[in-house]
Design an enzyme around this catalytic site. Sequence first.
Site, mmCIF file in Angstrom:
data_model
loop_
_atom_site.group_PDB
_atom_site.id
_atom_site.type_symbol
_atom_site.label_atom_id
_atom_site.label_comp_id
_atom_site.label_asym_id
_atom_site.label_seq_id
_atom_site.Cartn_x
_atom_site.Cartn_y
_atom_site.Cartn_z
ATOM 1 N N ARG A 161 30.444 22.825 47.025
ATOM 2 C CA ARG A 161 29.571 21.649 46.951
ATOM 3 C C ARG A 161 28.888 21.476 48.298
ATOM 4 O O ARG A 161 29.491 20.991 49.230
ATOM 5 C CB ARG A 161 30.406 20.408 46.594
ATOM 6 N N HIS A 215 29.560 14.231 47.755
ATOM 7 C CA HIS A 215 29.889 13.977 46.340
ATOM 8 C C HIS A 215 28.688 13.350 45.634
ATOM 9 O O HIS A 215 28.232 13.812 44.597
ATOM 10 C CB HIS A 215 31.111 13.058 46.265
ATOM 11 N N TYR A 264 35.422 14.156 56.010
ATOM 12 C CA TYR A 264 36.524 15.005 55.541
ATOM 13 C C TYR A 264 36.265 16.504 55.637
ATOM 14 O O TYR A 264 37.102 17.300 55.265
ATOM 15 C CB TYR A 264 36.920 14.626 54.107
#
Lengths: 358, 395
Positions: B276, B280, B289
């Site tokens: 990805r 998100h 993160y």
Amino acid sequence: MTQTTEAPVADGIGQPDATPARAATTTSTFAMALNAALADAMEADPAVLMFGEDVGPLGGVFRITDGLTARFGEERCFDTPLAEAGIMGMAVGMAMNGMRPVVEMQFDAFAYPAFEQVVSHVAKMPNRTKGKVRLPIVIRIPYAGGIGGVEHHCDSSEAYYAHTPGLTVLAPATVRDAYFMLREAIASPDPVVFLEPKKLYWSKEEVDLAELRRTFDDGEAPRRIGRAVVARAGTDATLISYGPSVPTALAAAAAAAEEGRSIEVIDLRSIVPFDDETVTESVRRTGRAVVVAEAPGFASVASEIVARVQERCFHSLAAPVLRVTGFDIPFPSPKLEHFYLPSVDRILDAVDALQWED
Amino acid sequence: MSTATNEGRESVLDGVRTPTADSALLPSAHPVQLVDPEGRHTPDDRYPLPSGEDLLGAYGRLVSGRRINDQANALVRQGRMAVYPSSHGQEACQVAAATVLGDEDWLFPTYRDTVAVVTRGVDPLEVFTLLRGDWHSGYDPYEHKVATQATPLATQLLHAVGVAHAAKLRGESTVVLAMCGDGATSEGDFHEALNFAAVFHVPVVFFIQNNEFAISVPLTSQTVAPSLAHKAIGYGMPGERVDGNDLAALLSVLGSAVSRARDGGGPSLVEAHTYRMQAHTNADDATRYRSADDVERWIPKDPLVRMRTYLKGLELLSDEAETDLAAAADTIAATIRKGLNTDVEVNPADLFEYVYAEKTTQLREQAEQLREELARDAAPADPAVTGSATKENQR
């Protein structure tokens, strides 16, 4: 005041139907009526499928699906892996693709793993897709207490479903209604949670199941979804009940009659859609009401009924609307359940408390 | 089967299914790759390379897919869309999932699979109905046999099993391709869907896009399985892993899984290893993160660059064709831009219209209540309307 032409009055548990009574009646149990309804629906429509846990050769733990696999084959009535979310989710897909699945959740509290599928998909899919996807699924749930069942086998879980828009929630109380309401549920374009009071499975009525079938297939059975029925006529107070509480309410009404009180009993049959008309008409006439239900009373279907009655009947009420429900505790163990369940005495106490002296 | 070796002895394994051909269910040791990041063909004798024509067609969809992601992100920044979960970097998975299916097949996408849904033929403006907030789903699932984009994780996999099961009972040749991400494999419904599919031997291809993150949680916190594809063997179905940024390998591996399902071979699981590249959604902050270095490592593996290099190398992609593909992508982007810059009038009456096939008495009353409120708001000076409303409140 509106007359409820849709609500036939009957004395006792059975209700008359449009068809005249035949001489050739036989005795049928609630369970036999459900079994016949499933078989007749499967016979009438090849898209109707029955699946769940132990519903195949065993015929279900309550034998409601007895003989269906033998008669219709294991593609039409079959056992699944032991996983309720799986059963429910697969039913969604089958219904999306032209089938009319009837699924059995083995016991009320065993239906909880399927809850996300029910709430997020079964109930919402038609709305999500603006009606493009309809989900004609019937979720059969052996339900409620009174059979001495151990923990996780006796929950009254109707409030969870009734609180979820998109679901039809039914709870029959008579053998006739068991048959007609299951047929109607299977024919419904909407998903139906069909609550089968376990303690009524063995109750009996003089009915000819073949005649019920003819009546339904000929379109002569009055609609029951969304239609309550006056199970016993009375003038002094109204007991509002559904499913397993109906026989208890009727017994209380019979006992009250001996004390000179004429108590009307309403069998809701359909929790969602709710028949405000029949309930309102009755309570406006009698001026007093008690709601009887097994589930814990707090934030319950009984609470909703009380709210609706006072909203609609305030000026007709001679006393506050009372409730006789389960206590707000987890369902008790077998030796304690009779302390919990609504009883004739507790209902009569509530009727006595309806401010008769004022 | 085991009696030959256990002759004369009672085996505890008697009656237990023998582990015949277990290894056939295991995935490849490494993700299948047919074109490497440098655009070179890396042959695999199990998986044929798709034809140049097929790859060129799929590459065009890849270019459009990337453009759709870019355009949607821009529209979120401009406030025209509430949120967009981008599949940037995963477009090869998106295009392949839609490309391997026939008209009679079904696709079950998630919220991140907008590009797959559009590639399958659904009108992009109808797809964006969800994300612009006009309704929960904006397209007719039956028109292109594309289920609604699933927001809850893994629940749609069971619906896919049900659609396939119904098709199988009717003797139809439908195959269902059901998509999910790596995080969804931790959900119970993932397990139940794979198990049901295997037990009922239904034609479903479970397609996991392992993009290494479930919002912020890395795959290492989801599972310690050797790979997600290894989970398949536990259900008695084959698992395969594929380079998720290799369009050629995806087409071949997924195509093979679809053919297998169509031929009565039952379900299978395909795990695509991808990444990805963006957060998100636009509401997420990925810097909390993961490091920029982590993301940069994946830039050279980009699926577009790789396929373009391959096609250019074989002289299958002319400059003129590239211009045409870019123009086609621009046209889609312009359609999306124009559509999303035009406000769709939402109808409050719709709120009550579709909950049941027929409105209940209560919903009719509530619809009427809202209608009256809106009529009152529209004509505040009308004494007749306000008068009756006041009376209504007093009753």
